[in-house]
Design a protein around this motif. Structure first.
Motif, PDB file in Angstrom:
ATOM      1  N   LEU A 130       0.731  -1.193   0.103  1.00 39.46           N
ATOM      2  CA  LEU A 130      -0.024  -0.067   0.154  1.00 39.46           C
ATOM      3  C   LEU A 130       0.955   1.234   0.123  1.00 39.46           C
ATOM      4  O   LEU A 130       1.412   1.463   0.952  1.00 39.46           O
ATOM      5  CB  LEU A 130      -1.036  -0.027   1.310  1.00 39.46           C
ATOM      6  N   PRO A 131       0.818   2.088  -1.176  1.00 40.75           N
ATOM      7  CA  PRO A 131       1.774   3.163  -1.273  1.00 40.75           C
ATOM      8  C   PRO A 131       1.078   4.156  -0.086  1.00 40.75           C
ATOM      9  O   PRO A 131       0.130   4.176   0.161  1.00 40.75           O
ATOM     10  CB  PRO A 131       1.582   3.810  -2.440  1.00 40.75           C
ATOM     11  N   PRO A 140      -8.614  -0.850  -1.237  1.00 38.54           N
ATOM     12  CA  PRO A 140      -8.800  -2.289  -1.419  1.00 38.54           C
ATOM     13  C   PRO A 140      -8.348  -2.476  -2.906  1.00 38.54           C
ATOM     14  O   PRO A 140      -7.649  -3.643  -3.196  1.00 38.54           O
ATOM     15  CB  PRO A 140     -10.385  -2.360  -1.515  1.00 38.54           C
ATOM     16  N   ALA A 141      -8.582  -1.705  -3.774  1.00 43.68           N
ATOM     17  CA  ALA A 141      -8.050  -1.788  -5.238  1.00 43.68           C
ATOM     18  C   ALA A 141      -6.334  -2.018  -5.326  1.00 43.68           C
ATOM     19  O   ALA A 141      -5.806  -2.935  -5.812  1.00 43.68           O
ATOM     20  CB  ALA A 141      -8.546  -1.105  -6.257  1.00 43.68           C
ATOM     21  N   GLU A 146      -1.306  -4.631  -5.876  1.00 44.51           N
ATOM     22  CA  GLU A 146       0.086  -5.046  -5.459  1.00 44.51           C
ATOM     23  C   GLU A 146       0.177  -6.302  -4.952  1.00 44.51           C
ATOM     24  O   GLU A 146       1.431  -6.921  -5.321  1.00 44.51           O
ATOM     25  CB  GLU A 146       0.389  -4.058  -4.261  1.00 44.51           C
ATOM     26  N   THR A 147      -0.647  -7.136  -4.661  1.00 45.75           N
ATOM     27  CA  THR A 147      -0.551  -8.367  -4.090  1.00 45.75           C
ATOM     28  C   THR A 147      -0.317  -9.185  -5.476  1.00 45.75           C
ATOM     29  O   THR A 147       0.278 -10.241  -5.469  1.00 45.75           O
ATOM     30  CB  THR A 147      -1.736  -8.877  -3.486  1.00 45.75           C
ATOM     31  N   THR A 148      -1.315  -9.044  -6.408  1.00 45.45           N
ATOM     32  CA  THR A 148      -1.119  -9.564  -7.482  1.00 45.45           C
ATOM     33  C   THR A 148       0.120  -9.485  -8.257  1.00 45.45           C
ATOM     34  O   THR A 148       0.826 -10.542  -8.762  1.00 45.45           O
ATOM     35  CB  THR A 148      -2.189  -9.191  -8.724  1.00 45.45           C
ATOM     36  N   ARG A 153       5.555 -12.486  -9.638  1.00 42.89           N
ATOM     37  CA  ARG A 153       7.093 -12.031  -9.921  1.00 42.89           C
ATOM     38  C   ARG A 153       7.707 -13.487 -10.287  1.00 42.89           C
ATOM     39  O   ARG A 153       8.502 -13.368 -11.334  1.00 42.89           O
ATOM     40  CB  ARG A 153       7.698 -11.645  -8.509  1.00 42.89           C
ATOM     41  N   PRO A 154       7.678 -14.431  -9.666  1.00 41.98           N
ATOM     42  CA  PRO A 154       8.433 -15.787 -10.009  1.00 41.98           C
ATOM     43  C   PRO A 154       7.903 -16.194 -11.559  1.00 41.98           C
ATOM     44  O   PRO A 154       8.689 -16.789 -12.065  1.00 41.98           O
ATOM     45  CB  PRO A 154       7.920 -16.875  -9.056  1.00 41.98           C
TER      46      PRO A 154
END
Length: 227
Positions: A130-131, A140-141, A146-148, A153-154
């Protein structure tokens, strides 16, 4: 005919046993082994100089806490570099063109960096989701986005390495096939395609080295965020 172009990406097997492990470990046999002499030979000295230079380059983005990862990152870099380069030789197999292998390398190391951050500095690691100064309605968006991006990343690491090497190998095989076909029809055009093939081979050598470096560099950047 089109399916034959993808035969080079099939895992070699003997009596139904996959030989991908042998193809991964074979490049290490080409490394000069140190002996018991006080003064090493020129090849071993050059190898040690290259490994030291590579380790220093990989440790630039990291602080002192991340230097304990030097052995893992340098070993991974040398493994990817040798596999990518030897895969360009005729009658060889490139294990890094397999997405399953690249994901098997990327996912555990990425997860290790993530767990390191959650263990050492959980609040700072979670703050990346969360910036600062985000409006309340967008929280929430942004957390979902950011979680996605964190979880993908891998997959991005593995797909980047696989796609670049696969595309280069396919281009080399397509142009070499065209060169052989055009040799008996129009030798002049065949000479032109041969020149393009040599230039593309040099480009693919550079891509093999760059992609190995980018793979490990991104892992070091992920590690820096979590230490």
């Amino acid at each position: 005919m089109n399916l034959n172009f993808f035969d080079q990406f099939m895992t070699p097997s003997l009596l139904g046993i996959p030989l991908i492990l042998i193809s991964m470990l074979f490049p290490t046999l080409l490394f000069p082994t140190p002996d018991n002499r006080w003064i090493t030979n020129r090849l071993s000295t050059l190898q040690l100089w290259f490994i030291q230079l590579l380790t220093k380059q990989l440790m630039i983005p990291l602080d002192k806490k991340g230097h304990k990862w030097a052995l893992i990152l340098t070993s991974l870099m040398i493994l990817l570099l040798t596999i990518n380069l030897l895969g360009l030789l005729p009658y060889t197999f490139t294990p890094t063109t397999q997405l399953s292998m690249n994901l098997a390398l990327a996912f555990p190391l990425w997860l290790a960096t993530l767990l390191t951050g959650l263990r050492n500095q959980p609040s700072i690691s979670l703050a990346h989701l969360l910036p600062e100064g985000t409006p309340t309605l967008l929280i929430p968006a942004l957390i979902l986005i950011e979680t996605t991006s964190l979880l993908i990343r891998p997959l991005a690491l593995g797909v980047r390495l696989t796609a670049n090497l696969t595309a280069g190998h396919l281009l080399i095989q397509l142009i070499s096939t065209a060169t052989i076909v055009l040799l008996s029809i129009t030798p002049t055009v065949s000479l032109l395609t041969t020149t393009i093939l040599l230039l593309l081979t040099l480009l693919e050598v550079a891509v093999a080295m760059i992609q190995a470096y980018v793979f490990v560099l991104l892992l070091s950047l992920y590690l820096q965020e979590n230490i």
